[in-house]
Enzyme design. Structure first.
Site, PDB file in Angstrom:
ATOM      1  N   HIS A  36       1.101  -1.316   0.270  1.00  9.93           N
ATOM      2  CA  HIS A  36      -0.691  -0.447  -0.312  1.00  9.93           C
ATOM      3  C   HIS A  36       0.951   1.157  -0.049  1.00  9.93           C
ATOM      4  O   HIS A  36       1.367   1.167   0.360  1.00  9.93           O
ATOM      5  CB  HIS A  36      -1.020  -0.081   1.377  1.00  9.93           C
ATOM      6  CG  HIS A  36      -1.788  -1.069   1.463  1.00  9.93           C
ATOM      7  ND1 HIS A  36      -2.724  -1.767   0.981  1.00  9.93           N
ATOM      8  CD2 HIS A  36      -0.957  -2.286   2.178  1.00  9.93           C
ATOM      9  CE1 HIS A  36      -3.520  -2.512   1.085  1.00  9.93           C
ATOM     10  NE2 HIS A  36      -2.565  -2.910   1.965  1.00  9.93           N
TER      11      HIS A  36
ATOM     12  N   SER B 186       1.841  -0.010  -5.460  1.00 10.99           N
ATOM     13  CA  SER B 186       0.475  -0.856  -4.485  1.00 10.99           C
ATOM     14  C   SER B 186      -0.404  -2.206  -4.789  1.00 10.99           C
ATOM     15  O   SER B 186      -0.151  -2.997  -5.755  1.00 10.99           O
ATOM     16  CB  SER B 186      -0.608   0.935  -4.270  1.00 10.99           C
ATOM     17  OG  SER B 186      -1.330  -0.222  -2.924  1.00 10.99           O
TER      18      SER B 186
ATOM     19  N   SER C  22      -6.385   1.717  -2.301  1.00 12.82           N
ATOM     20  CA  SER C  22      -5.080   1.755  -1.161  1.00 12.82           C
ATOM     21  C   SER C  22      -3.878   2.635  -1.346  1.00 12.82           C
ATOM     22  O   SER C  22      -3.582   3.672  -0.218  1.00 12.82           O
ATOM     23  CB  SER C  22      -4.290   0.597  -0.244  1.00 12.82           C
ATOM     24  OG  SER C  22      -3.316   0.499  -0.805  1.00 12.82           O
TER      25      SER C  22
ATOM     26  N   ASP D 133       3.104  -7.584   0.021  1.00  8.67           N
ATOM     27  CA  ASP D 133       2.031  -7.639   0.284  1.00  8.67           C
ATOM     28  C   ASP D 133       0.748  -8.206   0.077  1.00  8.67           C
ATOM     29  O   ASP D 133      -0.088  -7.984  -0.887  1.00  8.67           O
ATOM     30  CB  ASP D 133       1.743  -6.236   1.228  1.00  8.67           C
ATOM     31  CG  ASP D 133       0.687  -6.279   1.894  1.00  8.67           C
ATOM     32  OD1 ASP D 133       0.093  -7.355   2.402  1.00  8.67           O
ATOM     33  OD2 ASP D 133       0.352  -4.598   2.789  1.00  8.67           O
TER      34      ASP D 133
ATOM     35  N   GLU E 142       4.440  -9.381   3.858  1.00  7.54           N
ATOM     36  CA  GLU E 142       3.648  -8.864   4.761  1.00  7.54           C
ATOM     37  C   GLU E 142       1.970  -9.562   5.357  1.00  7.54           C
ATOM     38  O   GLU E 142       1.819  -9.183   6.787  1.00  7.54           O
ATOM     39  CB  GLU E 142       2.874  -7.077   4.651  1.00  7.54           C
ATOM     40  CG  GLU E 142       2.623  -6.397   4.704  1.00  7.54           C
ATOM     41  CD  GLU E 142       3.565  -6.075   5.856  1.00  7.54           C
ATOM     42  OE1 GLU E 142       2.738  -5.061   7.061  1.00  7.54           O
ATOM     43  OE2 GLU E 142       4.703  -6.154   6.191  1.00  7.54           O
TER      44      GLU E 142
ATOM     45  N   ASN F 122       4.384 -11.864   8.660  1.00  2.61           N
ATOM     46  CA  ASN F 122       3.447 -11.470   9.305  1.00  2.61           C
ATOM     47  C   ASN F 122       3.059 -12.363  10.829  1.00  2.61           C
ATOM     48  O   ASN F 122       2.410 -11.994  11.778  1.00  2.61           O
ATOM     49  CB  ASN F 122       2.486 -12.323   8.378  1.00  2.61           C
ATOM     50  CG  ASN F 122       0.824 -12.475   8.571  1.00  2.61           C
ATOM     51  OD1 ASN F 122       0.182 -11.143   8.797  1.00  2.61           O
ATOM     52  ND2 ASN F 122       0.599 -13.031   9.088  1.00  2.61           N
TER      53      ASN F 122
ATOM     54  N   LYS G 102       4.596  -7.600  14.368  1.00  3.22           N
ATOM     55  CA  LYS G 102       3.561  -7.287  13.008  1.00  3.22           C
ATOM     56  C   LYS G 102       2.563  -8.168  13.147  1.00  3.22           C
ATOM     57  O   LYS G 102       1.282  -7.137  13.333  1.00  3.22           O
ATOM     58  CB  LYS G 102       4.145  -7.561  12.032  1.00  3.22           C
ATOM     59  CG  LYS G 102       3.650  -7.288  11.050  1.00  3.22           C
ATOM     60  CD  LYS G 102       2.172  -8.108  10.530  1.00  3.22           C
ATOM     61  CE  LYS G 102       1.672  -7.183   9.423  1.00  3.22           C
ATOM     62  NZ  LYS G 102       0.169  -8.003   8.683  1.00  3.22           N
TER      63      LYS G 102
ATOM     64  N   ASP H 282      -0.292  -4.643  13.640  1.00  2.00           N
ATOM     65  CA  ASP H 282      -0.189  -4.281  12.888  1.00  2.00           C
ATOM     66  C   ASP H 282      -2.133  -4.945  12.432  1.00  2.00           C
ATOM     67  O   ASP H 282      -3.173  -3.929  12.404  1.00  2.00           O
ATOM     68  CB  ASP H 282       0.018  -4.712  11.644  1.00  2.00           C
ATOM     69  CG  ASP H 282      -0.045  -4.087  10.280  1.00  2.00           C
ATOM     70  OD1 ASP H 282      -1.891  -4.186  10.117  1.00  2.00           O
ATOM     71  OD2 ASP H 282       0.203  -4.156   9.074  1.00  2.00           O
ATOM     72  N   ASN H 283      -2.753  -6.245  12.800  1.00  2.00           N
ATOM     73  CA  ASN H 283      -3.696  -6.925  12.923  1.00  2.00           C
ATOM     74  C   ASN H 283      -5.001  -6.274  14.422  1.00  2.00           C
ATOM     75  O   ASN H 283      -5.977  -5.578  13.733  1.00  2.00           O
ATOM     76  CB  ASN H 283      -3.663  -8.068  12.372  1.00  2.00           C
ATOM     77  CG  ASN H 283      -3.005  -8.320  11.791  1.00  2.00           C
ATOM     78  OD1 ASN H 283      -2.723  -7.655  10.426  1.00  2.00           O
ATOM     79  ND2 ASN H 283      -2.135  -9.660  11.460  1.00  2.00           N
TER      80      ASN H 283
ATOM     81  N   CYS I  96      -6.436  -2.168  14.375  1.00  2.00           N
ATOM     82  CA  CYS I  96      -7.396  -2.715  13.531  1.00  2.00           C
ATOM     83  C   CYS I  96      -8.680  -1.478  14.321  1.00  2.00           C
ATOM     84  O   CYS I  96      -9.747  -1.101  13.444  1.00  2.00           O
ATOM     85  CB  CYS I  96      -8.179  -3.669  13.151  1.00  2.00           C
ATOM     86  SG  CYS I  96      -7.100  -4.288  11.685  1.00  2.00           S
TER      87      CYS I  96
ATOM     88  N   HIS J 205      -7.202  -9.464   3.556  1.00  2.00           N
ATOM     89  CA  HIS J 205      -6.926  -8.912   2.602  1.00  2.00           C
ATOM     90  C   HIS J 205      -7.336  -8.401   1.374  1.00  2.00           C
ATOM     91  O   HIS J 205      -7.479  -7.636   0.728  1.00  2.00           O
ATOM     92  CB  HIS J 205      -5.482  -9.421   2.348  1.00  2.00           C
ATOM     93  CG  HIS J 205      -4.798  -8.939   1.602  1.00  2.00           C
ATOM     94  ND1 HIS J 205      -3.649  -8.316   2.189  1.00  2.00           N
ATOM     95  CD2 HIS J 205      -4.100  -8.958   0.512  1.00  2.00           C
ATOM     96  CE1 HIS J 205      -3.035  -7.131   1.068  1.00  2.00           C
ATOM     97  NE2 HIS J 205      -3.073  -8.059  -0.092  1.00  2.00           N
TER      98      HIS J 205
ATOM     99  N   HIS K 136      -4.023   2.259   8.994  1.00  2.00           N
ATOM    100  CA  HIS K 136      -3.215   1.826  11.001  1.00  2.00           C
ATOM    101  C   HIS K 136      -2.880   3.630  11.015  1.00  2.00           C
ATOM    102  O   HIS K 136      -2.069   3.745   9.849  1.00  2.00           O
ATOM    103  CB  HIS K 136      -2.344   0.717  10.703  1.00  2.00           C
ATOM    104  CG  HIS K 136      -3.615  -0.366  10.590  1.00  2.00           C
ATOM    105  ND1 HIS K 136      -4.635  -0.369  10.963  1.00  2.00           N
ATOM    106  CD2 HIS K 136      -2.734  -1.347   9.911  1.00  2.00           C
ATOM    107  CE1 HIS K 136      -4.792  -1.544  10.886  1.00  2.00           C
ATOM    108  NE2 HIS K 136      -3.573  -2.375   9.883  1.00  2.00           N
TER     109      HIS K 136
ATOM    110  N   SER L 299       5.616  -3.067  12.297  1.00  2.01           N
ATOM    111  CA  SER L 299       5.780  -3.819  11.100  1.00  2.01           C
ATOM    112  C   SER L 299       6.485  -3.623  10.282  1.00  2.01           C
ATOM    113  O   SER L 299       7.286  -4.270   9.839  1.00  2.01           O
ATOM    114  CB  SER L 299       4.063  -3.515  10.633  1.00  2.01           C
ATOM    115  OG  SER L 299       3.783  -4.629   9.336  1.00  2.01           O
TER     116      SER L 299
ATOM    117  N   GLN M  21      10.179  -5.434   8.741  1.00  2.00           N
ATOM    118  CA  GLN M  21      10.379  -5.853   7.258  1.00  2.00           C
ATOM    119  C   GLN M  21      12.176  -5.004   6.819  1.00  2.00           C
ATOM    120  O   GLN M  21      12.430  -5.863   5.929  1.00  2.00           O
ATOM    121  CB  GLN M  21       9.680  -5.118   6.436  1.00  2.00           C
ATOM    122  CG  GLN M  21       7.872  -4.984   5.544  1.00  2.00           C
ATOM    123  CD  GLN M  21       8.158  -6.605   4.806  1.00  2.00           C
ATOM    124  OE1 GLN M  21       9.153  -7.112   3.767  1.00  2.00           O
ATOM    125  NE2 GLN M  21       6.576  -6.542   4.289  1.00  2.00           N
TER     126      GLN M  21
END
Length: 485
Positions: A62, A85, A90, A139, A205, A230, A235, A239-240, A244, A350, A404, A412, A416
Site C-alpha cells: 500500500h 501498491s 489504498s 503484501d 507482509e 506476518n 507485526k 498491525d492486525n 484495526c 486482505h 493504520h 510492522s 520488513q
C-alpha cells in the site's frame, strides 16, 4: 489514465496521479517520521554503513504515507527502489507524488483499474535488461505470484511453443496476469527466469501472501527464499489487532457517517484482525456478534463478553457487517438480500473475495448508486431496499480512510527492514534455502524495544540469579521461538 511511464528531471521513472501534491506529501511524511521510531532507529543504526548499497528492491505494498517512510528508510540504507501498491484503492496520491519526486520509482494511484494495477506491478518489477530486483517487499504476494506464473509460462513455451491463454480461466485478475505474461513472451521469452535467477528473496507482509508461500513450499514450487514477516509478534499483534482498533471506526465514519453506538455489528472471524475490529466496535458502543469456525477463537470471544453465532442467525438483524477472515465466500449475495435496509457491508481482510462482489454485481436487476468514491448503495429489485458496500469489498480501512496509525506501522515495517537486511546480508552464505522462514525471536523483541522509548517505558532488568532461576538470558530472548501472542 494513459499507461505511459514518465520521468523526473533526474531521469527516475514514475506514474502517479498528481505530482503537484508532492509538497503536501512531504509535510505529512515528516509528521509520520516522528511517529515511526523503529524505522528512524534503523536509519541511525544502519545508515552509515549503507548495507543495501547496490541492492535493487521492488515493493508491492500500500503506497501510503507510512509506506513512504519505509521506502525512504530502504533508500537511506543504500537501496534503489521501485514501488507499486498492492490494492487498487489504498494509494495516498500525495505520498506517491512525494516519493516519486524525491526518492524512488513509484507506479501507483488511488482508484486504479485492475488492468492498471497489474501494469503498475509489472513496472515495479521491470529493472531493464539486466533482470529484475534483488529483493521484494510483498503484501499479499502479487509480485511473487507474477514471477512464479511467468517462470512457469516461459518453461512451457520453451518446451511446447504454447502461449498462456487468458480465456483458460474465469478469474478476471488472473486473465490479466496471463495477458501480461503472454505479451511479454513475444519480446523476451526469458524475462521472468532472469528475475528468478537474480532474486535473493522476498519478505511477505500479510496472512494471505504467507499462505501462498507455504503452499508453494509444500508443493516444491517456491523459487526463492521467503521471510514471513506476518507472524512476527510485533507485526501480527500490533498491525492486525491494534491497528484495526483505530482504522475500522475511522473508515466507517469517513465512508458513511454512521454512529456506531447502539448498532448491532457482526465481525466475521476472531483472529487478530477480528479481535481488533470487535474491540473497536465494542468500545464505540456497538453490540458485537462474532462468527467463527475455530472453537478456541470462539471461546476467546465469549470470554470477552461477545456473542458467537452464525451469519445466518443474525443476517436480518445486524446493522454493520465486517469480514476479517482472509478466506473467501464469507458474505454471499443471498446473505446481502436478507439484510435490513442500508446495512453496511465491508471487508478488512486482505483480498476482495470475502464478500461476493461478483454475485452482487451480476444479480438480475440490481441497481448500483455511487454515493461517493468507495461508498456504493446496492438496491435489490424485489425489495427496493439496499445495502451499503464499502471499497467494493476491498480493504475499507485503506479504501475509505488512511489505514493504520504510523506508530503501529512502524512496528510492522521495522520487521520488513530487518527481514530485508537478513536476506541481503546472508545472500552468499547459503543460510536461506527455497523455504519460508520467520524472524528469530530476539529480532522480534528488538523491534519492540525500539518503540518503547517513544511511549516513555523503562524496562526492568533481570539479575543474574533471576536469569539462572528461570533459564532465560539476561538480555533475552524472553519468549520461545513459537510464541505469537
Amino acid at each position: 489514465m494513459a499507461l505511459l511511464v514518465e520521468k523526473t528531471t533526474s531521469g527516475r521513472e514514475y506514474k502517479v496521479k498528481d505530482m503537484s501534491q508532492a509538497d503536501f506529501g512531504r509535510l505529512e511524511l515528516e509528521l509520520a517520521e516522528v511517529e515511526m521510531p523503529g524505522l528512524m532507529a534503523c536509519r541511525t543504526e544502519f545508515g552509515p554503513s549503507q548495507p543495501f548499497k547496490g541492492a535493487r528492491i521492488t515493493g508491492s505494498l500500500h503506497m501510503t504515507i507510512q509506506t513512504a517512510v519505509l521506502i525512504e528508510t530502504l533508500t537511506a540504507l543504500g537501496a534503489e527502489v521501485r514501488w507499486c501498491s498492492c490494492n487498487i484503492f489504498s494509494t495516498q496520491d500525495h505520498a506517491a507524488a512525494a516519493i516519486a519526486r524525491d526518492s524512488a520509482a513509484v507506479f501507483a494511484w488511488k482508484g486504479e483499474t485492475l488492468q492498471e494495477y497489474w501494469w503498475c506491478t509489472e513496472r515495479a518489477l521491470d529493472w531493464g535488461p539486466g533482470g529484475g530486483p534483488d529483493l521484494i517487499v510483498d503484501d499479499g504476494g502479487d509480485a511473487t505470484l507474477l514471477i512464479h506464473e511467468g517462470v512457469k509460462a516461459e518453461e512451457i513455451y520453451e518446451k511446447t511453443g504454447v502461449l498462456p491463454d487468458p480465456a483458460s480461466t474465469d478469474n478476471v485478475e488472473f486473465q490479466l496476469v496471463l495477458t501480461i505474461i503472454r505479451d511479454g513472451l513475444k519480446s523476451d521469452p526469458k524475462k521472468y527466469r532472469k528475475m528468478k535467477d537474480r532474486l535473493v528473496g522476498v519478505s511477505e507482509e500479510t496472512t494471505t501472501g504467507v499462505k501462498r508461500l507455504y503452499q508453494m513450499q509444500a508443493n516444491g514450487t517456491l523459487l526463492f527464499p521467503a521471510i514471513n514477516v506476518n507472524d512476527s509478534v510485533t507485526k501480527s499483534k500490533f498491525d492486525n489487532l491494534y491497528g484495526c482498533r483505530h482504522s475500522l471506526p475511522d473508515g466507517l465514519m469517513r465512508a458513511t457517517d454512521v454512529m456506531i453506538a447502539g448498532k448491532v455489528a457482526v465481525v466475521c472471524g476472531y483472529g487478530d484482525v477480528g479481535k481488533g475490529c470487535a474491540s473497536a466496535m465494542k468500545q464505540a458502543g456497538a453490540r458485537v456478534i462474532v462468527t467463527e469456525i475455530d472453537p478456541i477463537c470462539a471461546l476467546q470471544a465469549l470470554m470477552e463478553g461477545l456473542q458467537v453465532l452464525t451469519l445466518e442467525d443474525v443476517v436480518s438483524d445486524a446493522d454493520i457487517f465486517v469480514t476479517t477472515t482472509g478466506n473467501k465466500d464469507i458474505i454471499m449475495v443471498d446473505h446481502m438480500r436478507k439484510m435490513k435496509n442500508n446495512a453496511i457491508v465491508c471487508n478488512i481482510g486482505h483480498f476482495d473475495n470475502e464478500i461476493d462482489m461478483h454475485g452482487l454485481e451480476t444479480f438480475p436487476g440490481v441497481k448500483r448508486i455511487t454515493i461517493k468514491p468507495q461508498t456504493d448503495r446496492w438496491v435489490f429489485p424485489d425489495t427496493n431496499s439496499g445495502i451499503i458496500v464499502l471499497a467494493e469489498g476491498r480493504l475499507m480501512n485503506l479504501g475509505c480512510a488512511t489505514g493504520h496509525p504510523s506508530f503501529v506501522m512502524s512496528c510492522s515495517f521495522t520487521n520488513q527492514v530487518i527481514a530485508q537486511l537478513e536476506l541481503w546480508n546472508e545472500k552468499a552464505s547459503g543460510k536461506y534455502e527455497k523455504k519460508v522462514y520467520v524472524l528469530p525471536k530476539h529480532l522480534d523483541e528488538k523491534v519492540a524495544a525500539l518503540h518503547l522509548g517513544k511511549l516513555g517505558a523503562r524496562l526492568t532488568k533481570l539479575t543474574k540469579d533471576q536469569s539462572d532461576y528461570i533459564s532465560i538470558p539476561v538480555e533475552g530472548p524472553y519468549k520461545p521461538a513459537h510464541y505469537r501472542y
